[in-house]
Design a protein around this motif. Structure first.
Motif, PDB file in Angstrom:
ATOM      1  N   GLN A 517     -22.866  46.257  83.913  1.00  0.00           N
ATOM      2  CA  GLN A 517     -24.121  45.568  83.581  1.00  0.00           C
ATOM      3  C   GLN A 517     -24.000  44.810  82.258  1.00  0.00           C
ATOM      4  O   GLN A 517     -24.537  43.705  82.117  1.00  0.00           O
ATOM      5  N   HIS A 518     -23.312  45.394  81.312  1.00  0.00           N
ATOM      6  CA  HIS A 518     -23.120  44.763  80.006  1.00  0.00           C
ATOM      7  C   HIS A 518     -22.367  43.437  80.144  1.00  0.00           C
ATOM      8  O   HIS A 518     -22.786  42.393  79.626  1.00  0.00           O
ATOM      9  N   VAL A 519     -21.268  43.454  80.885  1.00  0.00           N
ATOM     10  CA  VAL A 519     -20.487  42.233  81.090  1.00  0.00           C
ATOM     11  C   VAL A 519     -21.286  41.217  81.899  1.00  0.00           C
ATOM     12  O   VAL A 519     -21.311  40.027  81.592  1.00  0.00           O
ATOM     13  N   ALA A 520     -21.967  41.694  82.949  1.00  0.00           N
ATOM     14  CA  ALA A 520     -22.763  40.787  83.789  1.00  0.00           C
ATOM     15  C   ALA A 520     -23.843  40.096  82.977  1.00  0.00           C
ATOM     16  O   ALA A 520     -24.101  38.886  83.135  1.00  0.00           O
ATOM     17  N   SER A 521     -24.500  40.825  82.086  1.00  0.00           N
ATOM     18  CA  SER A 521     -25.569  40.252  81.263  1.00  0.00           C
ATOM     19  C   SER A 521     -25.038  39.159  80.347  1.00  0.00           C
ATOM     20  O   SER A 521     -25.636  38.084  80.216  1.00  0.00           O
ATOM     21  N   ILE A 522     -23.896  39.399  79.723  1.00  0.00           N
ATOM     22  CA  ILE A 522     -23.318  38.406  78.811  1.00  0.00           C
ATOM     23  C   ILE A 522     -22.868  37.168  79.576  1.00  0.00           C
ATOM     24  O   ILE A 522     -23.123  36.032  79.166  1.00  0.00           O
ATOM     25  N   LEU A 523     -22.232  37.364  80.732  1.00  0.00           N
ATOM     26  CA  LEU A 523     -21.769  36.212  81.516  1.00  0.00           C
ATOM     27  C   LEU A 523     -22.933  35.357  81.977  1.00  0.00           C
ATOM     28  O   LEU A 523     -22.882  34.128  81.915  1.00  0.00           O
ATOM     29  N   SER A 524     -24.002  35.975  82.450  1.00  0.00           N
ATOM     30  CA  SER A 524     -25.136  35.210  82.978  1.00  0.00           C
ATOM     31  C   SER A 524     -25.918  34.514  81.871  1.00  0.00           C
ATOM     32  O   SER A 524     -26.416  33.402  82.053  1.00  0.00           O
ATOM     33  N   ARG A 525     -26.036  35.191  80.697  1.00  0.00           N
ATOM     34  CA  ARG A 525     -26.810  34.597  79.606  1.00  0.00           C
ATOM     35  C   ARG A 525     -26.045  33.520  78.855  1.00  0.00           C
ATOM     36  O   ARG A 525     -26.629  32.562  78.362  1.00  0.00           O
ATOM     37  N   ARG A 526     -24.729  33.663  78.769  1.00  0.00           N
ATOM     38  CA  ARG A 526     -23.947  32.730  77.963  1.00  0.00           C
ATOM     39  C   ARG A 526     -23.299  31.621  78.781  1.00  0.00           C
ATOM     40  O   ARG A 526     -22.742  30.680  78.218  1.00  0.00           O
ATOM     41  N   ALA A 527     -23.360  31.717  80.107  1.00  0.00           N
ATOM     42  CA  ALA A 527     -22.790  30.654  80.938  1.00  0.00           C
ATOM     43  C   ALA A 527     -23.666  29.409  80.857  1.00  0.00           C
ATOM     44  O   ALA A 527     -24.823  29.463  80.431  1.00  0.00           O
ATOM     45  N   LEU A 529     -26.084  26.300  82.047  1.00  0.00           N
ATOM     46  CA  LEU A 529     -27.252  26.316  82.917  1.00  0.00           C
ATOM     47  C   LEU A 529     -26.899  25.966  84.366  1.00  0.00           C
ATOM     48  O   LEU A 529     -27.539  26.436  85.300  1.00  0.00           O
ATOM     49  N   SER A 530     -25.914  25.112  84.561  1.00  0.00           N
ATOM     50  CA  SER A 530     -25.562  24.673  85.903  1.00  0.00           C
ATOM     51  C   SER A 530     -24.577  25.612  86.604  1.00  0.00           C
ATOM     52  O   SER A 530     -24.281  25.436  87.781  1.00  0.00           O
ATOM     53  N   ASP A 531     -24.047  26.612  85.889  1.00  0.00           N
ATOM     54  CA  ASP A 531     -23.059  27.515  86.474  1.00  0.00           C
ATOM     55  C   ASP A 531     -23.706  28.520  87.426  1.00  0.00           C
ATOM     56  O   ASP A 531     -24.881  28.876  87.280  1.00  0.00           O
ATOM     57  N   ILE A 532     -22.940  28.984  88.397  1.00  0.00           N
ATOM     58  CA  ILE A 532     -23.372  30.017  89.335  1.00  0.00           C
ATOM     59  C   ILE A 532     -22.539  31.261  89.050  1.00  0.00           C
ATOM     60  O   ILE A 532     -21.310  31.235  89.155  1.00  0.00           O
ATOM     61  N   VAL A 533     -23.214  32.351  88.666  1.00  0.00           N
ATOM     62  CA  VAL A 533     -22.532  33.589  88.290  1.00  0.00           C
ATOM     63  C   VAL A 533     -22.811  34.640  89.359  1.00  0.00           C
ATOM     64  O   VAL A 533     -23.970  34.849  89.746  1.00  0.00           O
ATOM     65  N   ALA A 534     -21.776  35.305  89.848  1.00  0.00           N
ATOM     66  CA  ALA A 534     -21.926  36.297  90.913  1.00  0.00           C
ATOM     67  C   ALA A 534     -21.009  37.483  90.645  1.00  0.00           C
ATOM     68  O   ALA A 534     -20.016  37.392  89.911  1.00  0.00           O
ATOM     69  N   ARG A 535     -21.385  38.611  91.252  1.00  0.00           N
ATOM     70  CA  ARG A 535     -20.497  39.786  91.225  1.00  0.00           C
ATOM     71  C   ARG A 535     -19.685  39.762  92.510  1.00  0.00           C
ATOM     72  O   ARG A 535     -20.231  39.865  93.611  1.00  0.00           O
ATOM     73  N   LYS A 559     -14.516  30.682  75.854  1.00  0.00           N
ATOM     74  CA  LYS A 559     -15.640  30.966  74.955  1.00  0.00           C
ATOM     75  C   LYS A 559     -16.354  32.254  75.366  1.00  0.00           C
ATOM     76  O   LYS A 559     -16.729  33.076  74.519  1.00  0.00           O
ATOM     77  N   LEU A 560     -16.546  32.434  76.680  1.00  0.00           N
ATOM     78  CA  LEU A 560     -17.179  33.662  77.159  1.00  0.00           C
ATOM     79  C   LEU A 560     -16.318  34.888  76.812  1.00  0.00           C
ATOM     80  O   LEU A 560     -16.835  35.947  76.420  1.00  0.00           O
ATOM     81  N   ARG A 561     -15.005  34.735  76.960  1.00  0.00           N
ATOM     82  CA  ARG A 561     -14.111  35.844  76.634  1.00  0.00           C
ATOM     83  C   ARG A 561     -14.239  36.247  75.168  1.00  0.00           C
ATOM     84  O   ARG A 561     -14.323  37.437  74.836  1.00  0.00           O
TER      85      ARG A 561
END
Length: 628
Positions: A517-527, A529-535, A559-561
């Motif tokens: 959940q921690h990684v998912a939250s950072i990826l979705s918030r910092r990606a 606006l036009s990106d699609i983030v999925a598990r 940058k996300l890393r």
């Protein structure tokens, strides 16, 4: 020679203050005609206009314009170098003219021009292009009549800047619009007129411009005598007549009184009077204004036909109006000895052509050069986000959307859709809201809730609330179709949490879930606006980056890393440094979703093999297919 007494100096100082109000007027006019996400950028450009006008026009332009030793160009003569009071007053007045010319360019290319690019162009216009044209027509005021510009010697007449200010600004603006191009969503498939943020603010700005115009025309006489009253009367008659004829034409064409044609009809009337306000009789000012008012509508239609995006109407109002004013002045200007009326009109026409060739040609060439050094246009992502944020770090507002939602609540019609500009920062929110309205329409409350939950859970991962594998596959198929239809590649990134098994084994599955959940939250918030983030499954994630090159995609994932590396997972009994590895691949029209995911997976494997906490990019020269 410049010959003004104390009363004249007081009048010129007062008119300079009125011209400063005109600058405020253009600021309000432009702010109201752009979307709220760009209004602060307009304010910044109008403020910097004054800086550029006074500094660079003072250092270079004023001397080139008025300290003439020949008929074509003046000399380098900084205005700040020990001038007498008469010259100081004259400079203050002329600097406001220069500021007006460059601020018009800002309005024409609003909402997509970079701030640094605008500054560069404004410096060139105020320091060189505008003064050279001014020298041709108004040169000789400072040194001697023998240094009068070549157009003025031919008999060319421009009382207060119909050509020097308005046409010059119009030609520069046209060159800028052709190089920079239209706003996203203005033309093409699905394009159309872009909504303004505040007609009320634009109307207030228009009235301030009218007040400033009294100083524009009244001060250009360079003296204060009884004729000033007639000049101001002519100015107001021209503006009101232009407004009247514009509103008549809108009624004939649309059966309605439209606000923007009314505003621009008045402004083009003022431009038309500017060329000859001091020699017109009041009835002639009315005729000029009536003829000028309708100009803006066909010229604006012509711009739309050729997909030229003029946000505030600089070409219809100031360029077309300035040309009309210049030619019209030939019909009323006093004739020189042995000069015919046709000869006077011909001289005016020669001036129009000469200024057009020089101003448009020079500005177009200069902008091409500047564009190689400083990009004149912001990126598509920044334009969609809004220049308030991308250029000035100012948060944009959602006033339009909030206003519509408030009205729906007030009327009780809470299931009414809201309309937001597709290029607005509020569009995605409005789009989701409208989807909910469609979902709820015609269903009772029980079915609404059940359907909403079913749709959400069918496409979202229960642990992270990201898109699940099913929704990811659908998104990949959609992007592949777009890639084949429009030949637009997208970037795919597969991301894996490093040493996740160790986290599970050491701290238990509950902490493991929190890590996901921690990684998912950072990826979705910092990606983006036009990106699609999925598990994608387990501790693995996928990010789809539409219209993105391989290099850009890799840079964004890097940058996300780095951001994740700086944000550990912290609990009462644990403090875990989280890192990720990622593989990045490109999906274009020639590839399939399966191949692209395989390439990204191979690159991810290579990243983990290389020591983890790194990004590996799949290229044609890195065809590793070793299974994970």
């Amino acid at each position: 020679m410049l010959d003004i007494n104390t009363i004249d100096m007081m009048w010129l100082l007062f008119c300079s203050c009125l011209l400063l109000l005109m600058q405020a007027g253009f600021m309000c006019l432009e702010s109201g005609l752009v979307r709220s996400k760009n209004s602060s950028n307009v304010v910044m450009k109008n403020l910097v206009d004054l800086t550029i006008a006074f500094l660079f026009y003072g250092l270079f332009g004023f001397g080139l314009m008025f300290y003439s030793t020949n008929s074509f160009i003046g000399s380098f003569h900084p205005v700040f170098n020990g001038l007498d009071h008469k010259i100081v007053v004259f400079f203050l007045f002329q600097a406001m003219f220069c500021a007006t010319a460059i601020t018009l360019v800002s309005g024409a290319v609003a909402e997509r021009m970079s701030f640094l690019g605008y500054i560069a162009i404004s410096i060139v216009v105020s320091g060189f292009i505008y003064p050279i044209v001014g020298n041709w027509i108004w040169g000789g005021h400072i040194i001697h009549e023998s240094s009068t510009g070549w157009l003025a010697k031919l008999g060319f007449y421009d009382y207060a800047g119909a050509t020097v200010v308005h046409s010059v600004a119009g030609w520069v603006a046209l060159a800028a619009m052709l190089i920079i191009g239209p706003r996203i969503g203005r033309f093409g498939e699905g394009g159309g007129p872009i909504n303004t943020s505040s007609i009320t603010l634009s109307a207030i700005g228009t009235l301030l411009i009218w007040v400033g115009w009294l100083g524009f025309n009244g001060g250009s006489l360079l003296r204060f005598d009884a004729s000033v009253a007639t000049i101001i009367l002519n100015t107001l008659l021209g503006g009101t007549s232009g407004m009247f004829s514009a509103i008549l034409l809108t009624y004939c064409l649309y059966r309605k009184a439209l606000v923007i044609p009314l505003i621009n009809g008045g402004l083009v009337g003022l431009v038309t009077i500017t060329g000859s306000a001091n020699i017109l009789l009041p009835y002639q000012a009315i005729i000029f204004g009536m003829l000028a008012g309708p100009i803006v509508i066909p010229i604006n239609a012509l711009l739309n036909k050729y997909k030229i995006d003029d946000v505030i109407g600089v070409v219809p109002v100031h360029l077309a109006g300035g040309i009309f004013a210049t030619i019209a002045a030939g019909f009323v200007v006093p004739l020189a000895d042995e000069q015919s009326r046709l000869g006077a009109i011909s001289v005016q026409f020669i001036g129009v052509v000469a200024v057009a060739l020089f101003t448009f040609g020079a500005s177009y060439l200069v902008m091409l050069i500047i564009n190689k050094i400083v990009s004149l246009r912001v990126s598509a992502e920044d334009e969609i986000m809004g220049l308030n944020i991308s250029e000035h770090n100012l948060l944009a507002t959602n006033a339009d959307m909030i206003s519509q939602l408030s009205e729906n609540i007030k009327t009780g019609d809470v299931l009414s859709k809201i309309a937001v500009d597709t290029s607005s920062e509020s569009f995605e929110v409005a789009k989701r809201y409208n989807e909910i309205v469609d979902m709820f329409d015609g269903l009772n409350s029980t079915k609404q809730e059940a359907l909403e939950n079913a749709v959400y859970h069918a496409s979202h991962d229960s642990l992270t609330s990201l898109l699940n594998r099913y929704a990811l596959n659908k998104a990949l198929e959609k992007e592949h179709i777009l890639a084949k239809q429009f030949d637009e590649a997208c970037c795919i990134a597969l991301i894996d949490i490093d040493r996740f098994k160790s986290v599970n084994d050491t701290y238990g599955h509950d902490v493991g879930d929190k890590a996901i959940q921690h990684v998912a939250s950072i990826l979705s918030r910092r990606a983006s606006l036009s990106d699609i983030v999925a598990r994608a499954g387990g501790e693995e994630f996928c990010i789809i980056m539409p219209k993105t090159t391989l290099e850009e995609g890799a840079s964004r994932i890097e940058k996300l890393r780095k951001q994740l590396e700086l944000l550990p997972l912290v609990g009462e009994d644990y403090h875990i440094q989280m890192t990720i590895s990622a593989g990045v691949a490109l999906m274009d029209a020639s590839s399939t979703t399966g191949h692209t995911m395989k390439y990204a997976d191979n690159a991810l494997y290579a990243a983990k093999e290389a020591g983890r906490n790194r990004i590996v990019v799949h290229t044609e020269n890195s065809q590793s297919s070793r299974p994970r």
